[in-house]
Design a protein around this motif. Structure first.
Motif, PDB file in Angstrom:
ATOM      1  N   GLN A  75      -3.984   9.470   0.543  1.00 40.43           N
ATOM      2  CA  GLN A  75      -3.273   8.938   1.819  1.00 40.43           C
ATOM      3  C   GLN A  75      -2.132   8.834   2.685  1.00 40.43           C
ATOM      4  OE1 GLN A  75      -3.821   5.275   1.170  1.00 40.43           O
ATOM      5  NE2 GLN A  75      -5.926   4.713  -0.242  1.00 40.43           N
TER       6      GLN A  75
ATOM      7  N   ALA B 232       2.428   7.084  -6.401  1.00 37.28           N
ATOM      8  CA  ALA B 232       0.809   8.219  -7.144  1.00 37.28           C
ATOM      9  C   ALA B 232       1.088   9.627  -6.626  1.00 37.28           C
ATOM     10  CB  ALA B 232      -0.356   7.203  -6.550  1.00 37.28           C
TER      11      ALA B 232
ATOM     12  N   GLN C 107      -5.883   9.002  -5.291  1.00 39.51           N
ATOM     13  CA  GLN C 107      -7.034   7.719  -5.185  1.00 39.51           C
ATOM     14  C   GLN C 107      -5.602   7.368  -3.743  1.00 39.51           C
ATOM     15  OE1 GLN C 107      -8.398   4.260  -6.126  1.00 39.51           O
ATOM     16  NE2 GLN C 107      -8.519   3.679  -4.527  1.00 39.51           N
ATOM     17  N   TYR C 108      -4.470   7.425  -3.939  1.00 44.98           N
ATOM     18  CA  TYR C 108      -3.390   6.981  -3.234  1.00 44.98           C
ATOM     19  C   TYR C 108      -2.440   8.307  -2.525  1.00 44.98           C
ATOM     20  CZ  TYR C 108      -4.361   1.732  -4.159  1.00 44.98           C
ATOM     21  OH  TYR C 108      -5.178   1.039  -4.517  1.00 44.98           O
TER      22      TYR C 108
ATOM     23  N   ARG D 280       2.285   1.595  -3.843  1.00 41.70           N
ATOM     24  CA  ARG D 280       1.158   2.170  -4.481  1.00 41.70           C
ATOM     25  C   ARG D 280       1.297   4.161  -4.192  1.00 41.70           C
ATOM     26  NH1 ARG D 280      -1.664  -2.273  -3.630  1.00 41.70           N
ATOM     27  NH2 ARG D 280      -2.882  -1.112  -2.440  1.00 41.70           N
ATOM     28  N   ILE D 281       1.344   4.340  -2.945  1.00 34.12           N
ATOM     29  CA  ILE D 281       1.360   6.110  -2.225  1.00 34.12           C
ATOM     30  C   ILE D 281       1.776   6.719  -2.931  1.00 34.12           C
ATOM     31  CG2 ILE D 281       0.893   7.048  -0.493  1.00 34.12           C
ATOM     32  CD1 ILE D 281      -0.640   5.104   1.056  1.00 34.12           C
TER      33      ILE D 281
ATOM     34  N   SER E 172       1.085  -0.969  -0.044  1.00 32.57           N
ATOM     35  CA  SER E 172       0.169   0.254  -0.195  1.00 32.57           C
ATOM     36  C   SER E 172       0.811   1.019  -0.057  1.00 32.57           C
ATOM     37  CB  SER E 172      -0.862   0.006   1.719  1.00 32.57           C
ATOM     38  OG  SER E 172      -1.972   1.149   1.140  1.00 32.57           O
ATOM     39  N   ASN E 173       1.573   1.516   0.417  1.00 30.94           N
ATOM     40  CA  ASN E 173       2.998   2.428   0.696  1.00 30.94           C
ATOM     41  C   ASN E 173       3.665   2.802  -0.339  1.00 30.94           C
ATOM     42  OD1 ASN E 173       1.903   2.982   3.453  1.00 30.94           O
ATOM     43  ND2 ASN E 173       3.999   2.267   3.917  1.00 30.94           N
TER      44      ASN E 173
END
Length: 339
Positions: free
Chosen positions: A186, A94, A182-183, A90-91, A87-88
Motif C-alpha cells: 500500500q 511491513a 498486506q501493508y 504499519r505500512i 496505518s502509515n
C-alpha cells in the motif's frame, strides 16, 4: 402641545413651552438642547465602539468564517489523522520486515548448514572412534556394531529434525511476510494537508470569542447609530418647521423670515441692520401687535441722520402712531419739539 407631539412623536424635554412656537423649535434644535446633547453622547459612544471593533478586527483574519470554524469537527479530524498515522506506521513496519525477509531466511539456512556440518563432523569422529574401539574392544563388538548400524538412522533423524525446524521457521517467516505484504504494497497517505487543516482550524477557532464580541458590539453600534439618526432627523425637523410655519402664516413684518430658529430681515440677521433699519423694524413690530395704545417711544434718535429720522417719522404718521422721540443735543436745557 398636541402639534408638537404629532411632529416629534413625543414632547421633547428641557424646553419652555410657554414661549413662542419659533422659540420652542429653536430650543428643541439648539446645541445645548436635549436632542443635540443626547446625539453627541450617542455619537461619542459610537466612536468608542467603532474603535473597540477596529481593535478586535485587526487580529481577525480577512473573510473570517466564524460559522465554519465554530462547527469544525476537531475531534473527528484528529481521530482521522491518528488512524492515518497508525496505518502509515504499519505500512512502514511491513516494508522494513519485507526488506529483512531474505536476510533472515539466509540466516536460517546458514544455521541449518552449520548444524548439519557439525552433525556430520560429530558422526564422522564418532564413527572413527567406534571403528578403533572395535579393534580394541572385541567384547563390545556386537554393541558397537548395533550402535554403528543405527548411526545413519540417527543422522537421518537429526538431519530431518533440523530440516523440519528449518521448514517450520521458513513457513513462520513466510506467514509473517504475508501479513507484511498486506501493508507493504500500500501507499502511505500524506498527512500534511490534514495536519495543516487542523492547525488552521485551531488558529481560526481561537478568534471565535473575540469575533462574537465584535458582532455584539457591532449590533450595539447599529442601534446607537439608529438612535443618533433619529435625533438628527428630529433636530433637522425642528430647523425646518419654522420655514413651514412661516410659509403658512401671515407675517405682519415685511421681509421677516426665520432660518434655523434665527430671525432674518431680508435674509440678514438683525444684528447686521443699521440703526435706522432697526428702528423701522421696531415700528413694524409695534404696529403688528393688537390692542396697543398707538403711541411709541423712540429713544436715541440722535443716532439717525436727518433723512433717516424724517423717514421714520413719516412711517409712524402713515401707520397712525403717536411718536415720542428723544435725542441727545448740545443744549443745556431740555427742548420739546412738536412735529
Amino acid at each position: 402641545m398636541n402639534w408638537i407631539q404629532e411632529q416629534f412623536g413625543e414632547i421633547p424635554k428641557g424646553v419652555d413651552y410657554s414661549r413662542h412656537i419659533l422659540e420652542v423649535l429653536s430650543d428643541i434644535q439648539a446645541d445645548n438642547g436635549v436632542y443635540f446633547q443626547s446625539r453627541q453622547t450617542l455619537n461619542r459612544d459610537i466612536r468608542n465602539k467603532q474603535a473597540f471593533i477596529a481593535d478586535i478586527a485587526k487580529d481577525i483574519p480577512p473573510n473570517y468564517d466564524a460559522a465554519r470554524w465554530e462547527s469544525y469537527p476537531t475531534r473527528d479530524k484528529y481521530r482521522e489523522l491518528e488512524c492515518i498515522r497508525e496505518s502509515n506506521s504499519r505500512i512502514e513496519r511491513a516494508r522494513s520486515f519485507r526488506e529483512s525477509f531474505d536476510g533472515k531466511k539466509r540466516g536460517l539456512e546458514a544455521n541449518r548448514d552449520m548444524e548439519i556440518a557439525a552433525i556430520r563432523q560429530e558422526i564422522s569422529r564418532e564413527r572413527e572412534n567406534l571403528s578403533n574401539d572395535i579393534v580394541r574392544l572385541q567384547a563390545q563388538i556386537d554393541a558397537v556394531r548395533d550402535r554403528l548400524s543405527r548411526l545413519d538412522d540417527r543422522k537421518k533423524e537429526r538431519e530431518e529434525l533440523e530440516n523440519a525446524r528449518y521448514q517450520e521457521a521458513v513457513a513462520r517467516l513466510e506467514r509473517d511476510m504475508g501479513a507484511a505484504d498486506q501493508y507493504a504494497g500500500q501507499e502511505a497517505q500524506d498527512t500534511a494537508a490534514l495536519s495543516n487543516e487542523l492547525d488552521e482550524a485551531e488558529r481560526m477557532r481561537s478568534h471565535l470569542n473575540e469575533y462574537r464580541r465584535m458582532q455584539a458590539m457591532q449590533a450595539e453600534l447599529e442601534e446607537l447609530a439608529a438612535q443618533s439618526q433619529a435625533l438628527t432627523e428630529k433636530i433637522q425637523l425642528a430647523r425646518e418647521l419654522p420655514a413651514a410655519i412661516l410659509a403658512q402664516a401671515s407675517i405682519p413684518v415685511e421681509g421677516l423670515t426665520v432660518k434655523d430658529g434665527v430671525p432674518l430681515i431680508h435674509g440678514l440677521p438683525i444684528s447686521n441692520l443699521s440703526d435706522g433699519e432697526l428702528l423701522e423694524l421696531c415700528v413694524d413690530i409695534t404696529v403688528s401687535k393688537p390692542g396697543q395704545l398707538g403711541i411709541i417711544l423712540v429713544d436715541g434718535a440722535e443716532r439717525l441722520d436727518s433723512a433717516s429720522r424724517e423717514r421714520l417719522y413719516a412711517k409712524c404718521r402713515a401707520k397712525g402712531l403717536q411718536l415720542i422721540a428723544t435725542r441727545v443735543t448740545d443744549s443745556a436745557e431740555m427742548e420739546v419739539v412738536e412735529l
